[in-house]
Design a protein around this motif. Sequence first.
Motif, short mmCIF file in Angstrom:
data_model
loop_
_atom_site.label_atom_id
_atom_site.label_comp_id
_atom_site.label_asym_id
_atom_site.label_seq_id
_atom_site.Cartn_x
_atom_site.Cartn_y
_atom_site.Cartn_z
N LEU A 93 -1.50 -0.61 -9.47
CA LEU A 93 -1.15 -2.16 -9.40
C LEU A 93 -1.46 -2.60 -8.11
CD1 LEU A 93 2.15 -2.29 -11.42
CD2 LEU A 93 0.02 -3.62 -12.10
N ARG A 138 -5.32 -2.84 -7.47
CA ARG A 138 -5.83 -4.12 -7.97
C ARG A 138 -5.28 -5.27 -7.23
NH1 ARG A 138 -3.54 -5.02 -13.96
NH2 ARG A 138 -4.34 -2.87 -14.03
N ALA A 139 -4.26 -5.22 -6.57
CA ALA A 139 -3.67 -6.71 -5.89
C ALA A 139 -4.38 -6.56 -4.74
CB ALA A 139 -2.33 -6.33 -5.55
N ASN A 158 -7.99 -9.24 -8.11
CA ASN A 158 -6.62 -9.95 -7.76
C ASN A 158 -6.24 -11.05 -8.43
OD1 ASN A 158 -7.67 -11.24 -5.87
ND2 ASN A 158 -6.68 -10.16 -4.24
N ARG A 171 -5.56 -12.54 -11.46
CA ARG A 171 -4.59 -12.54 -12.27
C ARG A 171 -3.33 -12.56 -11.66
NH1 ARG A 171 -5.49 -12.61 -17.88
NH2 ARG A 171 -3.75 -11.39 -18.34
N LEU A 172 -3.49 -11.33 -10.98
CA LEU A 172 -2.02 -10.86 -10.27
C LEU A 172 -1.54 -12.22 -9.38
CD1 LEU A 172 -2.38 -7.02 -9.38
CD2 LEU A 172 -0.84 -8.18 -11.12
N GLU A 173 -2.47 -12.72 -8.55
CA GLU A 173 -2.25 -13.75 -7.76
C GLU A 173 -1.54 -14.93 -8.47
OE1 GLU A 173 -4.70 -17.87 -5.83
OE2 GLU A 173 -5.85 -15.94 -6.53
N GLY A 202 1.86 -13.84 -9.05
CA GLY A 202 2.69 -13.64 -7.89
C GLY A 202 3.02 -14.99 -7.22
N ALA A 234 -0.74 -11.59 -4.67
CA ALA A 234 -1.06 -10.54 -5.53
C ALA A 234 -0.10 -9.30 -5.50
CB ALA A 234 -2.40 -10.08 -5.60
N ALA A 240 3.02 -9.84 -6.98
CA ALA A 240 3.18 -9.71 -8.55
C ALA A 240 2.92 -8.22 -8.78
CB ALA A 240 1.73 -10.44 -9.13
N ALA A 241 2.26 -7.37 -7.92
CA ALA A 241 2.26 -5.88 -8.31
C ALA A 241 3.57 -5.24 -8.24
CB ALA A 241 1.06 -5.33 -7.40
N ARG A 279 5.40 -6.42 -11.21
CA ARG A 279 5.02 -5.60 -12.40
C ARG A 279 5.60 -4.09 -12.30
NH1 ARG A 279 3.00 -8.24 -17.11
NH2 ARG A 279 1.40 -9.20 -16.80
#
Length: 225
Positions: free
Chosen positions: A23, A26-27, A41, A43-45, A48, A122, A125-126, A129
């Motif tokens: 994670l 990816r971020a 990143n 989708r995580l952005e 987040g 991001a 968000a990581a 998750r």
Amino acid sequence: MKLSAEMRAFEERIGHRFDRPELLVRALTHGSVSSPNRTDNQRLEFLGDRVLGLAMASALLDDDKAATEGQLAPRFNTLVRKETCADVAREIGLGEVLKLGRSEMLSGGRRKQALLGDAMEAVIAAVFRDAGFVVAAEMVLRLWGDRIGQVETDARDAKSALQEREQAKGHTPPRYEVVRREGPDHAPEFTVAVRLADGSEAQAKAASKRNAEQAAAQQMLDQLG
């Protein structure tokens, strides 16, 4: 997945050790290096940004129990804007571990406000998750630090303040102009100049035209003292 020493050091700086280190990777992966086997990143952005917003909205309600919605809104906007996220990212050395494609590296991507702000969201968000909202919110409040207590001053509308200053002198309103637009469509960066009737000028960059205008106005106010 085993993280590099640089990534482990970054975990120490943000105060969270990942159970799912992929994670974090990816971020910190920008779209310029994405491939069919590697996810960036973006989708995580997206996630987040929402986690940050909820954490800050809750923190502001706790910080000032008498504040009205009209008072809270500009404080909130100041704390979650891309410029603030980028400032926090710089403080924790996020740019040092950001994974970029060659073109972004050559163009100074590790210092770009938009890229740093996006990656900061991001990372939030990581953590969300990996460990849930409470842990993510605690990290946000820890990294944002004194900004929450100082936000009333920082949330001033610089454009309004500058215009009022010029009108009080009998001058025409400040003029704003976009002098440069850089970056891809998904992560633009605007350079805006503000000019006063006496010929004074200041410039600033931001991820949106509106924020760049506000930043340029604040730059001018700082120059004027």
